[in-house]
Design a protein around this motif. Structure first.
Motif, mmCIF file in Angstrom:
data_model
loop_
_atom_site.group_PDB
_atom_site.id
_atom_site.type_symbol
_atom_site.label_atom_id
_atom_site.label_comp_id
_atom_site.label_asym_id
_atom_site.label_seq_id
_atom_site.Cartn_x
_atom_site.Cartn_y
_atom_site.Cartn_z
ATOM 1 N N TYR A 1 21.737 -3.385 37.088
ATOM 2 C CA TYR A 1 21.279 -4.773 36.510
ATOM 3 C C TYR A 1 22.641 -5.604 36.222
ATOM 4 C CZ TYR A 1 16.286 -3.990 36.626
ATOM 5 O OH TYR A 1 15.092 -3.546 37.069
ATOM 6 N N ARG B 1 20.668 1.777 46.501
ATOM 7 C CA ARG B 1 21.632 1.690 45.163
ATOM 8 C C ARG B 1 23.079 1.821 45.672
ATOM 9 N NH1 ARG B 1 22.904 3.183 39.674
ATOM 10 N NH2 ARG B 1 24.972 2.596 39.739
ATOM 11 N N GLN C 1 14.839 5.199 39.848
ATOM 12 C CA GLN C 1 15.755 5.017 38.885
ATOM 13 C C GLN C 1 16.896 5.948 38.925
ATOM 14 O OE1 GLN C 1 14.962 3.130 35.618
ATOM 15 N NE2 GLN C 1 13.488 2.243 37.270
ATOM 16 N N GLU D 1 21.155 3.551 35.394
ATOM 17 C CA GLU D 1 20.388 2.262 35.805
ATOM 18 C C GLU D 1 20.621 1.161 35.402
ATOM 19 O OE1 GLU D 1 17.323 0.784 38.420
ATOM 20 O OE2 GLU D 1 18.402 2.618 38.305
ATOM 21 N N TYR E 1 20.913 -4.401 45.623
ATOM 22 C CA TYR E 1 20.343 -4.237 44.402
ATOM 23 C C TYR E 1 18.720 -4.531 44.137
ATOM 24 C CZ TYR E 1 24.782 -3.090 42.557
ATOM 25 O OH TYR E 1 26.096 -2.484 42.431
ATOM 26 N N ASN E 2 18.529 -5.590 44.804
ATOM 27 C CA ASN E 2 17.137 -6.127 44.758
ATOM 28 C C ASN E 2 16.309 -5.010 45.383
ATOM 29 O OD1 ASN E 2 17.160 -8.282 42.904
ATOM 30 N ND2 ASN E 2 18.025 -9.546 44.807
ATOM 31 N N HIS F 1 16.698 -1.842 45.672
ATOM 32 C CA HIS F 1 16.672 -0.662 44.669
ATOM 33 C C HIS F 1 15.545 -0.968 43.795
ATOM 34 C CE1 HIS F 1 17.974 2.576 42.290
ATOM 35 N NE2 HIS F 1 17.975 1.703 41.151
ATOM 36 N N ILE F 2 15.701 -2.087 42.976
ATOM 37 C CA ILE F 2 14.881 -2.429 41.757
ATOM 38 C C ILE F 2 13.417 -2.319 42.279
ATOM 39 C CG2 ILE F 2 14.017 -4.025 40.299
ATOM 40 C CD1 ILE F 2 17.219 -4.825 40.127
ATOM 41 N N LYS G 1 14.613 -4.348 29.199
ATOM 42 C CA LYS G 1 14.576 -3.005 29.991
ATOM 43 C C LYS G 1 15.544 -2.279 28.976
ATOM 44 C CE LYS G 1 14.602 -0.547 34.332
ATOM 45 N NZ LYS G 1 13.235 -0.279 34.240
#
Length: 935
Positions: free
Chosen positions: A573, A536, A564, A569, A555-556, A558-559, A600
């Motif tokens: 996105y 992140r 979280q 969070e 970012y991908n 992290h997801i 989400k």
């Protein structure tokens, strides 16, 4: 080895027998010089086996003592006043100590502790190291009519401290102190000082103190402290104590007294007295946590640090301090206290605001200095803050935990130096309502504001800055450090009444901060290996620095990790989608990510805004408008932990204004322009949007509208000129340039005034072209100069300045500057050398394929094959093998760079496409001919 015990006396009938009884136990000869006794002193002395001399008193203690020294025949001399004597324990050690030091050739003086005792009360007054033992050398003599000191005619005194030899002194007892002060003052004031003489102002001040003349104490000591030539060998502590006590007696302002106390601490850091002074002042002000801290420092120093020549009177204060500590313990029982903590390094721009913020609610302020070289510490020293030095280790958690160890409040507020709490917020009242002891910390509302843009809000989210001072709560993480309790997450309660403002993401400092954070993260990865907690933070850094492809990657990651981010969070996105838009991802793919985010984070307005933006790009304006309006509605009705939407509202207004402009609904478009200008009439994007709408109505109506918001002043004129220039609104641009010149005699940065401004459009266009060419040549000159003088910042358009800043490594190129980059590229190709061009080309190495493609085609058209290859790599081509234009240009680059094998491979690939078959076949034929040596 022979020891001579010497003294001078006058009317010492009460003391001389004790002095003699003491001296006879260690001395080989005893010399007494009487200076005019009229009591029974001589009767006593004449019966003792001593050498008695009479001396005509000359109001000069040094002269009388030197007379005694001249009579001494011993190898070493002890010179105690009649009201001084060695302790019983010391008597047996004197000869051994002198014999030991006699062997060391460089030692000629021994100093030992002297304890001043009030004979009337039996209490200790003070103690310090004093010189009373010295070798009988011709170069050692006294100087000074009172408070005489030894002087070495051959150089510096060679002093050895001996803590085991202790002297008691009763001369400052209450019953005789005033009489003694009067005598000494008379001698000092009546002495005629020569031009080169140094007046002993500290001794004069000491006399005035004994007589209770406190203003004169301060006046005399001010003169003493300003002397550069005078050095006091012993008991310097008493000078500072007298000054501070005089200030207290005169009831001077406490802040002035504290300044003098802290000056004393800085001068004599290992003397406990002044820490006790600070404690007493803070106690009287009701600042019990600070008082306790300084009292404990005083006691710790008193118990653990050896007395030095400066001396101390703290032994007389110990009982007072201990009693105060007991009172504090009782007063603080069950009381909520707050420690405000911060770590600093060169934060002079921010620290004053931080201090003003925390002073209103904190019981103590803890500052950890990690290496300031600017004025930060000077600013902090003007407050009650406690400053601790810390060796920076590239680890924010370690530095913050060091601060926590120093804090004594029941709660800690730990803000960065670029954060502050509004003064109206009652922190203690809020914390006092948290009864549940299981609650470890408070989620407060953090609002990022841009201090470089009228404190415009950037975003807001929940963050932990307030927590209990428990031993098991500490930070982890070299950067983006987080609090844990025994390694586990904290039990927190949300309290949005505590609002913290953060200026660290302001435009001018944001990139520097992100570069630093990225470096620390990369170092951590190198030293400790990859950790999913890094994803992140790495993504946020790359996003801020404009490296959107890497931001998307992290970012991908992290997801996918399942972690979280507490409180924000949704920003992951949001930033991911913005990065995908910057990288020109398929809008349909972006809509798929938006669908995930909106499920989400249900009805979060920032995602509704992004839907509106995507549909705007798809020219589905009806759907775009619906999403924008819903976003504005939900902003007021949906509670979210992290909210960057406030900063997005002006963007929505601009989109809606453009949509209604497209629909030729000028009234509705102007409705949103009104909202923009009411929020920030100086924002360049808002002015540009206004100008685009005003183009569509009459000049008179446009001018009437402008006058609603803008006055006839310099700032407003310059803002309107900038906005109309970049929106190409000629009529507004010309009108306000004329007003600027007529009223202020100023030619704007964007254009020069004069009759040219009033010429026809083709002249205007010609002038614009001339200005553009001059800017390009100025850029070339600055690239050739190999440095970037700051004065050109005000001359050049902002986007041109960004390109130059990026070239010189001072920032990363932003997407909105790409068009300017491309505008400059042809001139840089033609007018600079290959080294400059190569560096300039790589400024967009992290941009999208489509952006790089524009630059590549421009370079290839000008036959700059080597430079084009910097961007046009085989890796890029393989990833975009269906882009025929890229493949063809890659093959050409390799051909002209004589990489025949690679060129042949890709010409064969492109030859499969009918459109490029003939051109590719020609190059393939030339490759065969070159290999055959035909040309």
């Amino acid at each position: 080895m022979k020891i001579s015990a010497c003294t001078i006396v006058k009317n010492e009938e009460k003391n001389i027998q004790r002095w003699y009884d003491n001296a006879k136990q260690y001395a080989d000869e005893i010399i007494v010089v009487d200076t005019g006794s009229t009591d029974k002193t001589l009767d006593i002395l004449e019966k003792l086996p001593i050498q008695l001399y009479h001396y005509q008193w000359k109001d000069d203690f040094a002269a009388a003592k030197n007379f005694a020294i001249d009579k001494a025949t011993g190898d070493w001399i002890t010179f105690l006043d009649a009201d001084e004597y060695f302790s019983e324990e010391s008597l047996a050690k004197i000869r051994k100590v002198i014999e030991k030091n006699n062997i060391e050739d460089n030692i000629n003086i021994i100093s030992c502790p002297k304890i001043n005792i009030d004979i009337d009360t039996g209490k200790e007054i003070s103690r310090f190291y004093d010189i009373r033992i010295f070798s009988n050398a011709s170069n050692l003599r006294y100087t000074g009519i009172i408070h005489e000191q030894l002087f070495n005619a051959n150089g510096n005194l060679q002093i050895k401290k001996e803590k085991d030899i202790v002297i008691f002194h009763t001369g400052y007892s209450t019953s005789i102190a005033k009489q003694k002060a009067q005598r000494n003052l008379k001698l000092l004031l009546e002495k005629k000082y020569e031009n080169n003489d140094i007046i002993p102002w500290h001794y004069i001040a000491d006399c005035y103190y004994g007589l209770g003349e406190y203003k004169k104490v301060i006046e005399s000591l001010d003169k003493y402290f300003n002397l550069k030539e005078y050095t006091v060998i012993n008991n310097e502590c008493s000078n500072w104590r007298n000054y501070i006590n005089a200030m207290l007696k005169l009831e001077l302002p406490k802040d002035k007294i504290l300044n003098k106390v802290f000056s004393a601490i800085e001068k004599l850091p290992e003397i406990p007295d002044f820490y006790a002074f600070a404690g007493i002042i803070y106690f009287d002000e009701g600042k019990y946590l600070l008082a306790k801290k300084y009292f404990n420092m005083a006691i710790d120093i008193y118990n653990n640090i050896e007395l030095d020549m400066a001396g101390s009177s703290f032994s007389a204060d110990v009982n007072v301090v201990n009693n105060k500590l007991l009172q504090i313990k009782e007063l603080m029982k069950n009381k909520l206290t707050v420690s405000a903590c911060v770590i600093v390094k060169n934060n002079e721009e921010d620290i004053k605001k931080w201090l003003e913020s925390v002073e209103k609610f904190s019981d103590e302020i803890i500052v950890i200095d990690t290496g300031c070289t600017d004025k930060t510490i000077d600013i902090i020293k003007e407050t009650d803050a406690l400053i601790y030095q810390y060796q920076w280790q590239d680890d924010f958690a370690a530095a913050k935990n060091f601060a926590i160890d120093k804090a004594e409040g029941s709660w800690i507020v730990f803000m960065d130096s670029d954060e502050y709490i509004e003064s109206a917020i009652d922190i203690k009242n809020i914390l006092g309502k948290i009864i549940d002891e299981k609650i470890d910390a408070v989620f407060s509302r953090m609002i990022n504001i841009d201090a470089d843009n009228n404190n415009a809000e950037i975003n807001r989210f929940l963050q932990t800055r307030v927590f209990r001072n428990h031993r098991n709560i500490y930070y982890q993480g070299r950067i983006h450090e987080q609090l844990y309790k025994n390694g586990q997450d904290l039990q927190q309660v949300v309290c949005e009444d505590i609002i913290i403002y953060h200026t660290g993401y302001s435009q001018k400092r944001y990139l520097t901060k992100m570069k630093r954070n990225l470096r620390l993260l990369q170092d951590d990865v190198d030293n400790n290996g990859k950790n999913k907690r890094h994803y992140r933070y790495m993504a946020d850094c790359y996003y801020a620095l404009g490296n959107y492809s890497k931001a998307i990657y992290f970012y991908n990651k992290h997801i996918a990790s399942g972690l979280q981010s507490i409180g924000n969070e949704n920003d992951v996105y949001y930033n991911l989608i913005e990065a995908m838009l910057q990288e020109n991802y398929s809008l349909q793919d972006i809509l798929l990510i938006l669908d995930v985010a909106s499920k989400k984070f249900i009805d979060y307005p920032q995602f509704l805004m992004q839907y509106g933006k995507v549909y705007f790009y798809l020219t589905d304006y009806e759907k775009s408008k619906t999403y924008f309006e819903k976003a504005l509605f939900n902003h007021k009705n949906v509670v979210q932990s992290s909210d960057n939407f406030t900063a997005l509202i002006p963007k929505i207004y601009r989109y809606l204004a453009k949509i209604y402009l497209y629909w030729v609904d000028y009234n509705k478009s102007m409705f949103y322009i009104d909202k923009l200008l009411l929020s920030d009439k100086y924002n360049i994007e808002n002015i540009k949007c206004m100008c685009q709408v005003l183009k569509q109505i009459s000049w008179q109506d446009a001018l009437m509208y402008i006058n609603k918001y803008y006055a006839n002043n310099l700032q407003d004129y310059l803002s309107l000129i900038d906005g109309s220039f970049w929106s190409e609104t000629q009529e507004i641009f010309t009108y306000y340039n004329n007003k600027l010149y007529e009223e202020y005699g100023i030619i704007s940065e964007k254009w020069r005034l004069g009759n040219i401004m009033m010429q026809k459009n083709n002249e205007f266009d010609k002038l614009l072209a001339q200005a553009s060419e001059k800017i390009k040549m100025m850029v070339v000159a600055l690239l050739m100069l190999n440095k970037l003088p700051e004065e050109y910042h005000t001359i050049l358009p902002e986007s041109v300045w960004h390109c130059l800043q990026t070239y010189y490594g001072k920032q990363n190129l932003q997407y909105e500057d790409f068009s300017t980059y491309m505008m400059l590229l042809p001139t840089i190709i033609l007018k600079t050398n290959d080294n400059i061009l190569g560096t300039y080309i790589l400024l967009i190495k992290d941009f999208s394929v489509q952006d790089k493609k524009q630059a590549i085609i421009g370079l290839c058209n000008l036959k700059k094959w080597q430079q084009a290859s910097l961007l046009l790599t085989e890796e890029l081509v393989k990833g975009n093998i269906k882009d025929n234009e890229l493949v063809l240009n890659f093959a050409k680059c390799n051909y002209y760079m004589k990489n025949w094998q690679t060129a042949e491979k890709y010409f064969k690939e492109i030859a499969k496409i009918k459109e490029y078959e003939a051109e590719a076949d020609s190059y393939l034929t030339w490759i065969e001919e070159r290999r055959a040596g035909k040309w």
